[in-house]
Write a protein that holds these residues in place. Sequence first.
Motif, PDB file in Angstrom:
ATOM      1  N   GLU A  27       0.850  -1.179   0.000  1.00  0.00           N
ATOM      2  CA  GLU A  27       0.000   0.000   0.000  1.00  0.00           C
ATOM      3  C   GLU A  27       0.896   1.244   0.000  1.00  0.00           C
ATOM      4  OE1 GLU A  27      -2.420   0.077   3.571  1.00  0.00           O
ATOM      5  OE2 GLU A  27      -1.999   2.208   3.584  1.00  0.00           O
ATOM      6  N   ARG A  28       0.544   2.246  -0.754  1.00  0.00           N
ATOM      7  CA  ARG A  28       1.288   3.492  -0.959  1.00  0.00           C
ATOM      8  C   ARG A  28       2.576   3.282  -1.757  1.00  0.00           C
ATOM      9  NH1 ARG A  28       3.155   5.934   3.318  1.00  0.00           N
ATOM     10  NH2 ARG A  28       2.926   4.169   4.685  1.00  0.00           N
ATOM     11  N   GLY A  29       2.851   2.025  -2.138  1.00  0.00           N
ATOM     12  CA  GLY A  29       3.965   1.775  -3.049  1.00  0.00           C
ATOM     13  C   GLY A  29       5.322   2.162  -2.510  1.00  0.00           C
ATOM     14  N   THR A  30       5.544   1.927  -1.214  1.00  0.00           N
ATOM     15  CA  THR A  30       6.799   2.397  -0.621  1.00  0.00           C
ATOM     16  C   THR A  30       8.037   1.733  -1.230  1.00  0.00           C
ATOM     17  OG1 THR A  30       6.163   0.967   1.179  1.00  0.00           O
ATOM     18  CG2 THR A  30       6.135   3.322   1.625  1.00  0.00           C
ATOM     19  N   ARG A  31       7.870   0.576  -1.850  1.00  0.00           N
ATOM     20  CA  ARG A  31       9.055  -0.053  -2.433  1.00  0.00           C
ATOM     21  C   ARG A  31       9.408   0.549  -3.800  1.00  0.00           C
ATOM     22  NH1 ARG A  31       9.604  -5.527  -4.968  1.00  0.00           N
ATOM     23  NH2 ARG A  31      11.012  -4.149  -6.062  1.00  0.00           N
ATOM     24  N   LEU A  32       8.600   1.494  -4.253  1.00  0.00           N
ATOM     25  CA  LEU A  32       8.897   2.164  -5.528  1.00  0.00           C
ATOM     26  C   LEU A  32       9.383   3.577  -5.257  1.00  0.00           C
ATOM     27  CD1 LEU A  32       5.611   1.184  -7.387  1.00  0.00           C
ATOM     28  CD2 LEU A  32       7.849   0.127  -7.695  1.00  0.00           C
TER      29      LEU A  32
END
Length: 596
Positions: A486-491
């Motif tokens: 969620e929220r795409g923290t790995r991007l």
Amino acid sequence: MARNKYDIDETLQSEFNFSHLKRLGSYIKPYRKDIFITILLLTISSGLGMLAPRILMVIMDDYIPNGNIKAIAVVSILLLLIYFIVSVIMKMKITLTARMGQNIIHQIRSDIFGHLQKLPFSYYDDKPHGKIQVRVVNYVNSLSDLLSNGIVNTVTELFSLVFIVAFMLSINVRLTLVCLTGLPLLMAVIFTIKKKQRVAWQRMSNKQSNLNAYIAESINGIRVTQSFTREQENIEIFNTLSNDYRSAWMRAVKLNFLLWPAINNISTWTMAAVLFLGITWLDGGLEGITIGVLVAMTGYIGRFWQPITTMANFYNSLLNAVSYLERIFETIDEPVLVKDAPDAIEMPPIVGEVKFKDVTFSYEDDVPVLNGISFTAKVGDTIAIVGPTGAGKTTIINLISRFYNLDSGELTIDGIDINKVKIASLRKQMGVMLQDSFIFSGTIMDNIRYGNMEATDEQVIEAAKTVRAHDFIVNLENGYETEVNERGTRLSVGQRQLISFARALLADPKILILDEATSSIDTETEILLQEGLSRLLKGRTSFIIAHRLSTIKNSTCIMYVDKGLIQEMGNHEELLAKKGYYYELYMSQYKFLEKS
Ligand SMILES: Nc1ncnc2c1ncn2[C@@H]1O[C@H](COP(=O)(O)OP(=O)(O)OP(=O)(O)O)[C@@H](O)[C@H]1O
């Protein structure tokens, strides 16, 4: 609605509100058949259970003195049978009530969540998200016990009480009346602590809500917290809130537990009184008083207080539930301020002309944000909005999607007032990329497909290629099937923005809105993206807010907004020639870039 914060208690409702209970009743109504069956079964079971002291009385007064062993054996088997039936009924009751309770909870939760989906931005602007979450999860859960056991048990216990009193009266009226003298005493206790209990439960629910709001806020802001090494301060705030919750909980529970000692004491006194008077009357040879009668009466008095305790518990749960119901129904009743007019029509396929006519808008009363905005974006135009921070740029584009209602003026798309069309039919035809490109938990493929759920894998990949997202996606360990949280923290922020570009392209909107969407993309990516972006913008009316002026130089029209007004409007060359606000802004950026 007043703006709320994690350390501000929500207002307490002063009166016990029966309407909430009535409303809860409407959720329970569909299960009346289940409730009826359960109560019937429980009443049978409790009636059978009631027979035990009576049977004991007959054994003691008749069978034992007469040495009637056969009758004792028959009655013992009868007792065993009764207990077996009671245990089968109890199992059925547990299944029925648990199912009913969970179904009702599911229904309430889905109503509250469904309503939250409709509430406008303004609702979320004013309320900590943790306080909203606690309503959907914790408050609704807290009704579980009341719904699954409370109602059925209480009604059944009420029947039990009637049985018990009937049995007691049938055995001895005088002793029954002695026992009943405890009831007015109990009523007095309940009446005295009632209000305090209710306020205590309400306070407890508020403190729980505050704590939840702070936890949610802290988790969302954990990066900033750690960057500024504010962990210790956060822990202290958390401890204070948690302590408040603990104290509120303790007070509520203490008041709650006042009832049990009261019931215990009253039941002991009445038992003592019955025994004292019973033995005195037995000694005096009063007619109808025997050892068996006293044994049976003490058995019934022990049981007499059981339903009363259950009802007192139910009463407590009810007070507790009312404090939660208040918040639950408040959310379900929250007015949907941005909604379809009763005669709203479907928005016809958008061509793309957007017109603002003297639009004024404010988030809060008496604090105007837009003071009379008028402009026309023709089909296929790219309108760039620039200006200082807080000027009202995002507000302008939020109004195009009707995330808020205008205060006055008119906003039309293809000549149709957007207030007169169904919101969903309008938003479906728009592509919006907000400052924070939101990524949902799931695969990259899912995230892009969010723009058009019907799109095939090939179409998703094609969109990603167009906006130059494809190269970085295929380099991820599982390519398009890579799971993101969620929220795409790995991007990276730039990668998230590229994904939201692809998502918007897939939706193929006629009107495209990009809020700061290109600000986080590095120069290299930006050059790559320009081509993709120009394809994305082709044939669509677009609004771009970008602080980096290089992104918007080619726009059809640039609007310089400040103090809620359009101060300047024209293309890049025209505005530079004018040597006004835009020129100043451009020169300051240009000088800055040169210096750096
Ligand atoms: N939800 C809100 N509730 C109350 N006031 C708000 C809200 N959102 C924005 N504002 C106020 O409205 C004004 C305009 O905000 P807006 O976000 O439109 O500015 P902006 O020009 O987009 O700024 P930026 O370039 O910093 O994003 C600001 O003064 C801001 O404080």
